[in-house]
Design an enzyme around this catalytic site. Structure first.
Site, PDB file in Angstrom:
ATOM      1  CB  CYS A 212      31.270  74.143 -41.774  1.00  0.00           C
ATOM      2  SG  CYS A 212      31.893  75.314 -43.015  1.00  0.00           S
TER       3      CYS A 212
ATOM      4  CD  GLU B 239      30.607  76.232 -38.681  1.00  0.00           C
ATOM      5  OE1 GLU B 239      30.712  76.516 -39.899  1.00  0.00           O
ATOM      6  OE2 GLU B 239      31.536  75.721 -38.029  1.00  0.00           O
TER       7      GLU B 239
ATOM      8  CE  LYS C  77      33.249  72.289 -38.411  1.00  0.00           C
ATOM      9  NZ  LYS C  77      33.425  73.741 -38.703  1.00  0.00           N
TER      10      LYS C  77
END
Ligand code: ACM
Length: 275
Positions: A150, A46, A117
């Site tokens: 994540c 990330e 995300k």
């Protein structure tokens, strides 16, 4: 009928990005990649272009780039061409005045797509907009690849949404600071019968009064609950494993148990916010 791809070489590149040093970060990535041969799919952590511990939005403005026409994506694409492989990498994305914590997929033919995300973690909410796109798959040499970033891991609905579309392998770019995820990804693999690649960063990052220690231990997991590769906590390294993609297409766990067909969605109303 479409033929199923069989053996594919997939892996992770684990490293410690340096905060706000985009050129140094792509140089590090490039050096680590030069130590390996060809691959089909490689996952990078990330926010690999920028680092993580931001203090204000003007710091993001210094490093974020528009996708696909930015410096970092251009360099990643050169690496994908050199290695004749596909790369998923986390990236700090700018769109007008807005920032997204995104990942991109590039290949020998150039830029392919991105994911923004959806579940932001902790102080990320101060700087980034939550992703506005869908959970969707990308075709990489016949493999169905899903992208998550994540903290998305803690919502099994995210992985499931991709798995129900036919995901074979999850490309999971991370900056993990808690120590639960690696174990949980074994479960994500079992319950969806998919492969996962978690590519985590290493290192200690401090900016003003904020500091974080990232946990490394990137890994590849299989539908039968194996860890096919795992990195150290603080090492910068690249590991590849050969996977038989067909394993992810078989959703039978016993003669009578198909993990998707046995679901009882009429009992899951609360999951989708229904009374
Ligand atoms: C995280 O989502 N970077 C913990």
């Amino acid at each position: 009928m479409k033929s199923i791809p069989r053996m594919m070489k997939v892996g992770f590149l684990q490293f410690g990005p340096i905060l706000k040093q985009v050129e140094e970060n792509i140089d590090k990535i490039s050096k680590i990649i030069s130590t390996t041969g060809n691959f089909d799919l490689l996952v990078i952590p990330e926010l690999a272009n920028s680092g993580y511990v931001f203090v204000n939005r003007s710091e993001l403005a210094e490093v974020a780039e528009e996708i696909p026409n930015g410096y970092f994506v251009e360099k990643l694409t050169e690496l994908a061409k050199e290695k004749d492989g596909y790369i998923v990498s986390g990236i700090c994305e700018k769109k007008g005045e807005t920032f997204f914590n995104s990942s991109v997929l590039v290949g020998p033919e150039g830029y392919i797509g991105k994911y923004r995300k959806i579940h932001l973690f902790d102080r990320e909410e101060l700087f980034f907009q939550p992703g506005d796109g869908e959970f969707r798959l990308f075709n990489v040499r016949g493999m169905n690849v899903g992208l998550l970033i994540c903290w998305d891991w803690i919502f099994p609905e995210a992985t499931r949404s991709l798995a129900l579309q036919g995901m074979d392998i999850l490309a999971h770019s991370t900056n993990l600071v808690l120590s639960y995820c690696q174990s949980a990804m074994i479960t994500r693999s079992i319950e969806n019968r998919i492969f996962t690649i978690t590519s985590n960063r290493t290192g200690f990052e401090k900016n003003g009064e904020f500091e974080l220690h990232f946990k490394g231990q990137s890994q590849i997991t299989s539908p039968d609950a194996k860890r096919l590769a795992q990195a150290g906590t603080d090492t910068e390294e690249l590991q590849l494993a050969e996977i038989d993609v067909e394993k992810a297409r078989n959703k039978w766990l016993s003669d009578r148990n198909h993990i998707f067909e046995d679901r009882r969605p009429e009992k899951y109303n609360k999951l989708i916010g229904k009374k």
